[in-house]
Write an enzyme that holds these catalytic residues in place. Sequence first.
Site, PDB file in Angstrom:
ATOM      1  N   ALA A 146      -5.974   4.186  14.805  1.00 55.15           N
ATOM      2  CA  ALA A 146      -7.172   2.558  15.652  1.00 55.15           C
ATOM      3  C   ALA A 146      -7.558   3.698  16.083  1.00 55.15           C
ATOM      4  CB  ALA A 146      -5.928   1.373  14.918  1.00 55.15           C
ATOM      5  N   GLN A 183       3.152   7.172   4.214  1.00 58.52           N
ATOM      6  CA  GLN A 183       3.097   8.873   2.994  1.00 58.52           C
ATOM      7  C   GLN A 183       1.989   8.373   2.307  1.00 58.52           C
ATOM      8  OE1 GLN A 183       7.263   8.864   1.758  1.00 58.52           O
ATOM      9  NE2 GLN A 183       7.876  10.190   3.694  1.00 58.52           N
ATOM     10  N   GLY A 184       2.072   6.450   2.041  1.00 57.27           N
ATOM     11  CA  GLY A 184       1.285   6.503   0.646  1.00 57.27           C
ATOM     12  C   GLY A 184      -0.224   6.741   0.658  1.00 57.27           C
ATOM     13  N   GLU A 205       0.206   1.138  -5.410  1.00 52.72           N
ATOM     14  CA  GLU A 205       1.483   0.638  -5.173  1.00 52.72           C
ATOM     15  C   GLU A 205       1.706  -1.142  -4.869  1.00 52.72           C
ATOM     16  OE1 GLU A 205       1.526   1.841  -1.054  1.00 52.72           O
ATOM     17  OE2 GLU A 205       1.461   4.275  -1.328  1.00 52.72           O
ATOM     18  N   HIS A 263      10.345  -1.956   4.858  1.00 49.39           N
ATOM     19  CA  HIS A 263      10.196  -1.146   2.758  1.00 49.39           C
ATOM     20  C   HIS A 263      11.391  -1.719   2.760  1.00 49.39           C
ATOM     21  CE1 HIS A 263       8.872   1.850   1.195  1.00 49.39           C
ATOM     22  NE2 HIS A 263       7.407   1.937   1.305  1.00 49.39           N
ATOM     23  N   ARG A 290       6.989  -5.933  -1.483  1.00 48.69           N
ATOM     24  CA  ARG A 290       7.800  -5.562  -1.002  1.00 48.69           C
ATOM     25  C   ARG A 290       8.627  -6.349  -0.688  1.00 48.69           C
ATOM     26  NH1 ARG A 290       4.695  -2.007   3.350  1.00 48.69           N
ATOM     27  NH2 ARG A 290       4.223  -0.339   1.198  1.00 48.69           N
ATOM     28  N   HIS A 316       9.577  -1.882   8.843  1.00 47.95           N
ATOM     29  CA  HIS A 316       8.732  -0.844   8.781  1.00 47.95           C
ATOM     30  C   HIS A 316       7.078  -1.660   9.198  1.00 47.95           C
ATOM     31  CE1 HIS A 316       6.830   1.877   6.332  1.00 47.95           C
ATOM     32  NE2 HIS A 316       6.121   1.088   5.402  1.00 47.95           N
ATOM     33  N   ARG A 371       2.013  -7.925   4.561  1.00 47.49           N
ATOM     34  CA  ARG A 371       0.907  -7.126   4.322  1.00 47.49           C
ATOM     35  C   ARG A 371       0.911  -6.600   2.872  1.00 47.49           C
ATOM     36  NH1 ARG A 371       1.082  -1.002   4.795  1.00 47.49           N
ATOM     37  NH2 ARG A 371       3.086  -1.534   5.156  1.00 47.49           N
ATOM     38  N   LEU A 377      -3.574   1.365   7.542  1.00 45.58           N
ATOM     39  CA  LEU A 377      -4.366   2.321   7.992  1.00 45.58           C
ATOM     40  C   LEU A 377      -5.896   1.705   7.404  1.00 45.58           C
ATOM     41  CD1 LEU A 377      -2.983   5.862   6.053  1.00 45.58           C
ATOM     42  CD2 LEU A 377      -2.947   4.749   8.548  1.00 45.58           C
TER      43      LEU A 377
HETATM   44  C1  SIN Z   1       5.127   3.722   1.921  1.00 50.06           C
HETATM   45  O1  SIN Z   1       4.537   5.091   1.462  1.00 50.06           O
HETATM   46  O2  SIN Z   1       5.506   2.904   0.509  1.00 50.06           O
HETATM   47  C2  SIN Z   1       3.955   2.929   2.871  1.00 50.06           C
HETATM   48  C3  SIN Z   1       3.058   2.530   2.611  1.00 50.06           C
HETATM   49  C4  SIN Z   1       2.568   1.297   3.750  1.00 50.06           C
HETATM   50  O3  SIN Z   1       3.473   0.717   3.798  1.00 50.06           O
HETATM   51  O4  SIN Z   1       1.112   0.731   3.269  1.00 50.06           O
END
Ligand code: SIN
Length: 530
Positions: free
Chosen positions: A16, A47-48, A114, A238, A284, A345, A380, A386
């Site tokens: 950001a 990571q995701g 995801e 997470h 999640r 997380h 979220r 991101l």
């Molecule tokens: C993940 O890679 O599990 C994290 C992705 C996220 O928190 O948006």
Amino acid sequence: MSQRDADVLVLGSGIAGLSFALDAARGGRVIVATKRDLTEANTRYAQGGISAVLSPDDSFDDHVRDTLVAGAGLCKEHVVRLCVEEGPAVVARLVHWGVEFDRDRSGQYDMGREGGHSHRRVLHAGDITGAEIERALVEAVRAHPDIEILEHHHAIDLITASKHLRQGGSNRVLGAYAFDVRGDDVVTLRAPSVVLATGGAGKVYKYTTNPDVATGDGVAMAYRAGARVANLEFFQFHPTCLFHAKANSFLISEALRGEGGELRLPDGTPFMRHYHELGSLAPRDIVARAIDNELKKSGKPHVVLDMTHLAPDFLAERFPTIHRRCLELGIDMRTEPIPVVPAAHYMCGGVQTDVDGRTCVEGLYAVGEVACTGLHGANRLASNSLLEGAVFGARAARAIAAQPGGATLPDLPAWDPGNARTPDEGVVIAQNWNEIRRFMWNYVGIVRSERRLARARRRIDLLREEIHEYYWDYRVTSDLLELRNLALLAELIVRSAQRRKESRGLHYTTDYPERHDRRFGTDTVMEGLG
Ligand code: SIN
């Protein structure tokens, strides 16, 4: 003690802050101040990937719907829609700045999946998407002639007209005091617009996927300066953080479950189907609560994520970093399950803003995780963060560029150290830091109750008093600044959680297990101190 001036001051250096700085530098001089190296931000550890509607079988409507479902009735639909619809443009901008996302053999983006997403819509760079984004943005920012970078400058407090000039009328920001860690000095940073891009606050909990920098500095500074904060009870846990003594904050990406990973008890029994029809790929909050419940029932320290039914070459190629890190720790995910536990997380609440990042303090903006825009609501959707950082960074830059310029800023008082002494009781900081993180985990974690929250409140009130005294008696250090902010964050989270007498999204309390839309279907808002 010195002073530096800019048209815009940015605090923080994740997606950001840096993408904002690159846009804003087209119209004036920008200072980016960050408390460690420029590269050290939550973004780097993502990571995701970044969610965006880019394939023909996906649609904005579907992405909006998935986000609203995850948000459990508290998302602001117009915010969700504009964020989703601006996604493709900000992805193009990231690519322009040099970010390389993975593509398939035909040259199309390789989209990951995801939890909670009805389509494959997560752009990624292997399993180090955040690091790739941070790399490209840092290079672009370092090369920009109109961006001044102040690394190892730890913001202490925002400077406002009402507090520091004792002016009545509407409150406005004029800059910030920052501790120059290497020079052991406090500098005054003066600017008519200040952008908070300081990220999250995972360090308020004992177990977190976040790096050490995530101490809630932006929310704490904004609240002290009079900004409104909202929805801080919604802290996302997470479900799958690596369980290992030598790597207790290493994330095991949700993308593994997106590719078919199965959560099991250590004896191999799968359990997620008992909790949700989507099994291991359930939302999640449900997965984290299910794991928490299984751990409490069994007394075991972890569950496992099993990937062994997938092709070994695919795993090593799609998740090279996770595979390598696990191997270094003696776990071969191609042949054995990975021990995992939930960990704090993502902060879904934050400094309340409008759709351009504006807070209620004139000139003060907040973008990225520090902000509460209305995108995430009570929970979220994976990989929307991101996206949020890039979209609202760009929007805030446009809003600031559209403001009339040319106003002269008043002289600001230099930082007053008073009679502060050199700290000689480091143990106080370490003790309070550990205590806060432990009771937040035990009492204000995945499953809450009125009694647990009341216990946490009593402890935090006591600790805040002690930290307040210590803060005024001793010279500032980075540790002390972080502890002061973390303690305030803990208090705000507890107070928000105490107000919400229902269970919704990430806030689950055994005393009020149902959702009550009529009484609690709105944000939890707290007015800043000002
Ligand atoms: C993940 O890679 O599990 C994290 C992705 C996220 O928190 O948006």
